[in-house]
Design an enzyme around this catalytic site. Structure first.
Site, short mmCIF file in Angstrom:
data_model
loop_
_atom_site.label_atom_id
_atom_site.label_comp_id
_atom_site.label_asym_id
_atom_site.label_seq_id
_atom_site.Cartn_x
_atom_site.Cartn_y
_atom_site.Cartn_z
N TYR A 45 47.66 41.68 44.93
CA TYR A 45 48.34 42.81 45.56
C TYR A 45 48.42 42.65 47.08
CZ TYR A 45 48.73 46.03 41.58
OH TYR A 45 49.09 46.65 40.41
N LYS A 48 40.18 35.50 34.14
CA LYS A 48 40.94 34.39 33.55
C LYS A 48 40.33 33.11 34.12
CE LYS A 48 44.40 32.92 31.02
NZ LYS A 48 44.49 33.14 29.56
N ASP A 74 43.40 38.07 28.41
CA ASP A 74 44.29 38.15 27.24
C ASP A 74 43.52 38.65 26.02
OD1 ASP A 74 42.87 35.76 27.46
OD2 ASP A 74 44.49 34.46 26.78
N ASP A 106 44.98 47.00 36.65
CA ASP A 106 46.22 47.78 36.58
C ASP A 106 46.79 47.72 35.17
OD1 ASP A 106 48.49 49.24 37.55
OD2 ASP A 106 49.60 47.36 37.50
N ASP A 121 46.62 50.80 31.86
CA ASP A 121 47.77 51.37 31.13
C ASP A 121 47.58 51.17 29.62
OD1 ASP A 121 49.09 52.08 33.53
OD2 ASP A 121 51.04 51.60 32.66
#
Ligand code: IPM
Ligand code: MN
Length: 356
Positions: A142, A190, A223, A247, A251
């Site tokens: 970001y 990751k 993932d 983020d 959701d």
């Protein structure tokens, strides 16, 4: 107790949901004998329209002078349709997070028993899940430099950058939450691909060993975590993760609760705190009195508890929201046939509090 609260309604449904949260805060003030003073300021698309800046200096001053900040939502489709826009509303939110040093974003998820059927997931799979996403909020892709385009304009790049110090700050917050909960932290990353993720693993492992040996720490690739969140959400207690993964995963967690319109959040720095729903500005619903105000009302409850130490007051707000949900006083995001709107849900919750 007397408190000065910065109120930033923002764009889209922001002003409507914030109005209901303020109404609920007023009810709390009346019932418990507190005085909450509000100072309004603009941010996002409405601030760009007013003065060309998505996070104006004047808004920053209001935030710096407040005991806590309550924020609605940001974003306007007119900017989404124009990828060449130089100033975007979202830059205001990012600048605010960065300048206020709000590095830890807390997003709790705990479905209501009476709403299990609202989740598209199987009820027995969702029932009893109770976890919190601790999202790093002021670093990573970001904010990393360099970012932008090459001279020809046919190549674009963003950089994911993390320092050990940034990881340490947010890791302490996550371990602190785990100690007050079920004692487990899952670091989501990751690390099989990204160098930043390997620094996260190394740093978090070292802190764990030195300061939190009583907490269980495990690691999960993002993932896999996304899959586990919708197939086995009860496995999580505290999820610690970087900005972008947090983020996305938060959701996903909205699916567990039945509606993203129910999920509050708190963002902390060393000296400031901001409270906001995790959902966006939902421009299609603006002005229609259909947006769910509960995520913002619960964010106000988090403010009372975490910034002002008013746990009893916060608990009464949560109880009032749970009662509204159990009685079916809910907006159409949860039950499409519901006749109730934003204002009715807000008044029901405020009334419940006033009735004591
Ligand atoms: C959130 C939002 C923001 C983010 C956007 C509006 C910039 O999606 O708070 O989750 O990506 O952080
Ligand atoms: Mn988001």
């Amino acid at each position: 107790m007397k408190k000065h609260i910065a109120v930033l309604p923002g764009d889209g449904i922001g002003p409507e949901i914030i109005a209901q949260a303020v109404r609920v805060l007023d009810a709390v003030a009346e019932r418990f004998g507190h005085e909450f003073e509000y100072e309004y300021a603009s941010i996002g698309a409405c601030a760009i329209d007013e003065c060309g800046e998505p996070y104006p200096e004047a808004t920053h001053d209001v935030c710096m002078n407040a005991d806590a900040i309550l924020f609605g939502a940001i974003g306007d489709p007119k900017y989404d349709r124009d990828p060449s826009a130089k100033v975007r509303p979202e830059q205001g939110l990012l600048k605010m997070r960065k300048t206020l040093g709000l590095y830890a974003n807390i997003r709790p998820v705990k479905p209501y028993d009476s709403l299990l059927s609202a989740s598209p997931l199987k009820n027995e799979l969702v029932a009893g899940s109770d976890f919190v996403v601790v999202r790093e909020l002021t670093g990573g892709i970001y904010f990393g430099e360099p970012r932008g385009r090459n001279e020809a304009g046919d190549k674009a790049f963003d950089s994911c950058v993390y320092s050990k110090a940034e990881i340490e700050s947010v890791a302490h917050v996550a371990f602190g939450y785990a100690r007050r909960r079920r004692g487990k932290v899952t670091l989501v990353d990751k690390a099989n691909v990204l160098a930043t993720s390997r620094l996260w693993r190394e740093t978090v492992t070292a802190i764990h060993k030195a300061e939190y040996p009583d907490i269980a720490l495990d690691f999960m690739y993002v993932d896999n975590a996304a899959m586990k969140m919708v197939s086995n959400p009860r496995d999580f207690d505290v999820i610690l993760t970087e900005n972008m993964f947090g983020d996305i995963l938060s959701d996903v967690s909205g699916v567990i609760n039945g509606s993203i319109g129910l999920l509050p959040s708190a963002s902390f720095g060393d000296s400031r705190a901001l409270f906001e729903p995790i959902h966006g500005s939902y421009p299609q619903a603006a002005g229609k009195d259909i947006a769910n105000p509960i995520a913002t009302i619960l964010s106000a409850a988090m403010m009372l508890e975490d910034s002002f130490g008013l746990s009893q007051e916060a608990a009464v707000i949560s109880e009032a929201c749970a009662d509204a949900i159990a009685k079916g006083i809910i907006t159409e995001d949860i039950r499409p046939s519901s006749p109730y709107g934003t204002k009715t849900v807000g008044s029901y919750i405020a009334e419940y509090i006033l009735q004591g």
